[in-house]
Design a protein around this motif. Structure first.
Motif, PDB file in Angstrom:
ATOM      1  N   CYS A  35       0.844  -1.195   0.000  1.00  7.19           N
ATOM      2  CA  CYS A  35       0.000   0.000   0.000  1.00  7.19           C
ATOM      3  C   CYS A  35       0.888   1.256   0.000  1.00  7.19           C
ATOM      4  O   CYS A  35       1.729   1.410   0.887  1.00  7.19           O
ATOM      5  CB  CYS A  35      -0.899  -0.014   1.235  1.00  7.19           C
ATOM      6  N   CYS A  38       0.211   3.277   3.571  1.00  8.79           N
ATOM      7  CA  CYS A  38       0.671   2.803   4.881  1.00  8.79           C
ATOM      8  C   CYS A  38       1.716   1.696   4.804  1.00  8.79           C
ATOM      9  O   CYS A  38       2.286   1.304   5.821  1.00  8.79           O
ATOM     10  CB  CYS A  38      -0.516   2.335   5.728  1.00  8.79           C
ATOM     11  N   CYS A  54      -6.176  -1.890   0.287  1.00 10.33           N
ATOM     12  CA  CYS A  54      -5.484  -2.073   1.561  1.00 10.33           C
ATOM     13  C   CYS A  54      -6.485  -2.539   2.613  1.00 10.33           C
ATOM     14  O   CYS A  54      -7.647  -2.167   2.586  1.00 10.33           O
ATOM     15  CB  CYS A  54      -4.845  -0.750   1.979  1.00 10.33           C
ATOM     16  N   SER A  56      -6.356  -1.766   5.779  1.00 14.14           N
ATOM     17  CA  SER A  56      -6.625  -0.696   6.735  1.00 14.14           C
ATOM     18  C   SER A  56      -7.664   0.257   6.145  1.00 14.14           C
ATOM     19  O   SER A  56      -7.714   0.453   4.943  1.00 14.14           O
ATOM     20  CB  SER A  56      -5.352   0.086   7.054  1.00 14.14           C
ATOM     21  N   HIS A  58      -7.997   3.435   5.891  1.00 15.16           N
ATOM     22  CA  HIS A  58      -7.615   4.851   5.676  1.00 15.16           C
ATOM     23  C   HIS A  58      -8.104   5.370   4.317  1.00 15.16           C
ATOM     24  O   HIS A  58      -8.591   4.600   3.488  1.00 15.16           O
ATOM     25  CB  HIS A  58      -6.100   5.010   5.823  1.00 15.16           C
TER      26      HIS A  58
END
Ligand SMILES: [Zn+2]
Length: 322
Positions: A35, A38, A54, A56, A58
């Protein structure tokens, strides 16, 4: 299909969107896709959208292979970009935006912008010092350009003063070339000691043999370098003492500039320099053989983290290239 080795193979190979994506991802993320936001590596591939996601939560969690590279924000596909990189990386003397436009079916304005972005990828910005392998390093400067509207004036001046080259309106470029190794160039303001010597100290390994002409700007470097001077008023070569390597590089550079590029604004000159330096440093030697395929591969490995917007290229804001 194996990686392309020739222009013909490259054209066929990169006509396929999946090949482009696979090739690009392998060069951009040699240790596996991660990613760009991150750095997480356990990303999932969304085949329909040709994007990764990703795990996560975000912002920008979905990303393409273009994100964060010189290709980002360009509506052109990798099927157009990658053959352009191939053409530029493998041409001996450079390629003009007209040739790119004709070969790839884009407008000349678009081709010009593509060229600038690709040159940015070619600028490796290596901070490795020259001379470290024991090869002598040649230092020299050259004058490039001069505005067309001053042409008459400089011809006139030359006739009157008998001077070979008027420094007015020209851009000065300094070059350092390790024999059998790499070259480094940069645009400089003048040829005085305070300009030249810090560049030598920053770029050349202490203790190296340094070859220059008799120009005063290099005087005083012999405390840190073995400084050998060739007096061009007397002779051009005295045994190993000469600056023929860097002078050959200057003629290559100038052939490229006058033969292929119609005009170079001083503002853009450093990008043309980057392109020629890349070509020279990837020319291939016995120790480090290079093919068109490996040159192309070297540019593609450098595309990440080098965005360049149209406004940055032209100094104009609020205009798009496409
Ligand atoms: Zn992430």
């Amino acid at each position: 299909m194996r990686n392309p080795q020739t222009l013909q193979e490259a054209i066929i190979y990169f006509a396929d969107a999946d090949n482009c994506l696979a090739y690009m991802a392998a060069h951009r993320w040699p240790k596996g896709v991660e990613c760009p936001t991150c750095g997480r590596k356990d990303v999932s591939y969304l085949a329909n959208q040709k994007k990764w996601q990703c795990k996560s939560g975000h912002a920008k969690r979905q990303f393409t292979a273009k994100v964060g590279t010189i290709f980002e924000d360009s509506p052109l596909s990798l099927q157009t970009w990658l053959p352009a990189v191939w053409l530029i990386a493998t041409a001996k003397n450079g390629v003009s935006s007209c040739e790119i436009a004709r070969s790839l079916g884009v407008t000349q304005k678009t081709a010009w912008f593509m060229l600038h972005r690709i040159r940015k990828a070619m600028a490796n910005g290596s901070m490795m010092k020259l001379g470290g392998n024991g090869g002598g390093v040649e230092a020299d400067e050259t004058f490039i350009g001069g505005k067309a509207r001053n042409m008459h004036k400089s011809v006139h001046e030359r006739r009157i003063s008998g001077m070979g080259q008027s420094a007015r309106d020209k851009t000065i470029v300094m070059g350092l070339l390790e024999r059998g190794g790499n070259v480094h160039t940069q645009v400089i303001q003048d040829r005085k000691k305070p300009t030249l010597q810090p560049i030598v100290r920053e770029r050349v390994e202490v203790g190296s043999v340094l070859f220059t002409d008799e120009m005063g700007g290099y005087k005083g470097l012999n405390s840190d370098y073995i400084h050998e001077i060739i007096d061009h008023a007397v002779q051009y070569v005295n045994g190993r003492v000469h600056t023929n390597g860097i002078e050959n590089f200057w003629s290559l550079l100038k052939r490229g500039l006058s033969g292929t590029y119609v005009s170079v604004e001083p503002f853009h000159l450093f990008r043309y320099l980057d392109e020629q330096v890349f070509r020279y440093n990837n020319r291939g030697t016995q120790k480090k053989p290079m093919t068109d395929s490996s040159r192309f591969s070297a540019v593609l490995s450098q595309v990440a983290g080098k965005r360049l917007t149209y406004a940055e290229v032209t100094g104009k804001v609020g205009q798009t290239a496409f």
